[in-house]
Design a protein around this motif. Structure first.
Motif, short mmCIF file in Angstrom:
data_model
loop_
_atom_site.label_atom_id
_atom_site.label_comp_id
_atom_site.label_asym_id
_atom_site.label_seq_id
_atom_site.Cartn_x
_atom_site.Cartn_y
_atom_site.Cartn_z
N ARG A 180 0.85 -1.14 -0.19
CA ARG A 180 0.05 -0.03 0.00
C ARG A 180 0.99 1.19 -0.08
O ARG A 180 0.51 2.04 -0.81
CB ARG A 180 -0.78 -0.04 1.36
N LEU A 181 1.93 1.07 0.86
CA LEU A 181 2.92 2.61 0.85
C LEU A 181 3.55 2.87 -0.44
O LEU A 181 3.70 3.72 -1.01
CB LEU A 181 3.76 2.39 1.91
N ALA A 182 3.97 1.53 -1.04
CA ALA A 182 4.67 1.66 -2.34
C ALA A 182 4.07 2.23 -3.56
O ALA A 182 4.23 3.00 -4.09
CB ALA A 182 5.29 0.22 -2.60
N PHE A 183 2.66 1.74 -3.49
CA PHE A 183 1.68 2.06 -4.66
C PHE A 183 1.12 3.29 -4.43
O PHE A 183 1.10 4.08 -5.33
CB PHE A 183 0.56 1.12 -4.72
N VAL A 184 1.09 3.92 -3.11
CA VAL A 184 0.65 5.27 -3.00
C VAL A 184 1.37 6.40 -3.55
O VAL A 184 1.35 7.24 -3.70
CB VAL A 184 0.38 5.50 -1.45
N PHE A 185 2.84 5.94 -3.35
CA PHE A 185 4.15 6.56 -3.60
C PHE A 185 3.94 6.69 -5.19
O PHE A 185 4.33 7.92 -5.64
CB PHE A 185 5.52 6.19 -2.96
N LEU A 186 3.97 5.65 -5.92
CA LEU A 186 3.81 5.57 -7.50
C LEU A 186 2.69 6.35 -7.78
O LEU A 186 2.89 7.24 -8.66
CB LEU A 186 3.81 4.29 -7.80
N CYS A 187 1.43 6.24 -7.17
CA CYS A 187 0.27 7.14 -7.56
C CYS A 187 0.61 8.80 -7.30
O CYS A 187 0.19 9.54 -7.78
CB CYS A 187 -0.86 6.73 -6.77
#
Length: 447
Positions: A345-352
């Motif tokens: 979740r943290l990684a994908f929020v960063f990418l988004c």
């Protein structure tokens, strides 16, 4: 006047064709002769010559050609092969997990092919379309969870990990707060590295020292305010301000901003893979595909206008919510901080957030060109707010202890400062200008 054939870099070409080394770079004008602006025919190709660069970033032409039917055929063939294989068709096997994975893969393939491009083109526009598709899937999952009760949601999480749905012991980091070298050394763990990496990413997203520092301090105050609800927010004072703010957060922010400064001044010269000679140069060109095509420095200027002030305050609030939401979600769903779902979740929020903040910056600073909010920004904002709705619903009856009086006074004073500052900074000067303007009009009428 006869028109010259359009150059390979003409803007109205559907695909960018690179100049080979033997071809000469197009010269402006007509056959190299300058054309006066009042004699120029704007429909002719010589008025549309663009600089020699990869306008559509077509380093390898194959990966930039539309292959929608090919992708559809390959996708259906893969689905048919997997769905009809003996392992999947075996009696008694649980096929729901495979079916869900296949549905997700099919949706992401559609996202990769059919979604609109975002502001980034490296390593490939399709990559950022997939990121948008993942964000949309997460938002749809949150909407589904919004209509479930907490106990049902905990049971559903066992489909992802059978080890979940087990209560976790409450953990506090404020047990031994003596300022000694041994206590500080014992407090250093893998989460310190996670702190630094997180703030490196935030610096890459926000690209502003002051914004990162304000966000870092605001998050520590938020931990102070909410430690009566989440025990793991209770930390020693030196853990808050020395380890977190002055060490981990500063180190990550410093390295992130130095990276931004390097990317801002770095000379960008993109040549196609076929125009690059030598094995080492080709390998370097392949690696550079995963670096930015160009770089835009952000100047938020929150004190220059009321519009910029509101934008900065709202962006700060959204970032704080995005930071606090995973702590509440993992506490309510009984997940460890290092659980793969939390890390994903943290990684994908960063990418988004990378394309989302870029779209927001253009939406605020260039409203004539960006007439509506970008898709990444809109969807990420909806995702953070939906997380807040889910947390608010599931938190009913979970946190019985009231908000401490000192915390209430602190938030009241902070809110008053946020309201009074724009009144004096923007409201008072605007009122004076209005009164002076009316006074001049009144004098003109009397004369």
């Amino acid at each position: 006047m006869t028109s010259e054939p359009e150059s390979p870099t003409s803007p109205n070409e559907t695909s960018d064709v690179l100049l080979s080394p033997s071809e000469a770079e197009p010269r402006p004008g007509l056959n190299g002769t300058p054309v006066r602006w009042f004699d120029a025919d704007r429909t002719e190709s010589y008025t549309r010559i663009a600089p020699f660069q990869e306008r559509n970033d077509t380093s390898v032409e194959f990966f930039y050609k539309p292959i929608t039917l090919t992708a559809l055929s390959l996708g259906l063939a893969a689905l048919a092969y997997i769905a009809m294989s003996p392992d999947v068709l075996a009696e008694g096997r649980d096929k729901r997990r495979v079916g869900v994975y296949a549905a997700i893969a099919s949706f992401l393939m559609f996202s990769m092919i059919q979604f609109r491009d975002g502001p980034y083109i490296r390593p490939h526009p399709a990559f950022w379309r997939i990121v948008l598709g993942i964000n949309l899937l997460y938002e749809l999952a949150l909407v589904f969870l919004l209509f479930q009760d907490l106990q049902s949601a905990r049971r559903m999480m066992t489909f992802l990990d059978p080890a979940l749905n087990v209560p976790l012991p409450e953990k506090s980091y404020a047990e031994n707060c003596a300022l000694t070298a041994q206590n500080i050394w014992d407090a250093i763990d893998i989460f310190c590295l996670a702190h630094a990496l997180g703030w490196f990413g935030k610096a890459m997203v926000l690209r502003d020292y002051w914004f990162c520092w304000i966000l870092s301090i605001a998050f520590e105050f938020a931990e102070y305010s909410l430690q009566h609800q989440l025990p793991n927010f209770a930390e020693c004072w030196w853990d808050h301000w020395i380890l977190d703010v002055l060490l981990c957060n500063w180190l990550g922010t410093y390295l992130g901003m130095k990276t931004c400064q390097y990317l801002e001044v770095k000379p960008y010269e993109w040549r196609g893979l076929r125009q690059t000679r030598g094995l080492r140069s080709k390998a370097k060109r392949v690696l550079s595909q995963f670096s930015p095509h160009d770089w835009t420095a952000f100047k938020w200027e929150g004190t220059t206008s009321f519009r910029h002030y509101v934008t900065v305050v709202l962006l700060l609030a959204v970032f704080l919510a995005a930071e606090l939401n995973p702590f509440y979600l993992k506490s309510l769903l009984w997940m460890e901080p290092d659980h793969p779902i939390v890390i994903m979740r943290l990684a994908f929020v960063f990418l988004c957030a990378l394309p989302a903040v870029r779209e927001l910056y253009q939406y605020i600073n260039d409203p004539k060109k960006a007439r509506r909010m970008g898709q990444h920004c809109w969807l990420l904002l909806a995702t953070v707010l939906t997380e807040l709705l889910v947390i608010t619903k599931w938190s009913r009856g979970m946190f019985q202890e009231p908000l401490p009086v000192l915390v209430q006074w602190g938030w009241m004073i902070g809110g008053m400062v946020l309201v009074l500052y724009p009144l004096f900074r923007f409201g008072v000067p605007a009122s004076r200008r209005y009164l002076r303007k009316r006074g001049r009009k009144g004098k003109g009428k009397t004369l």
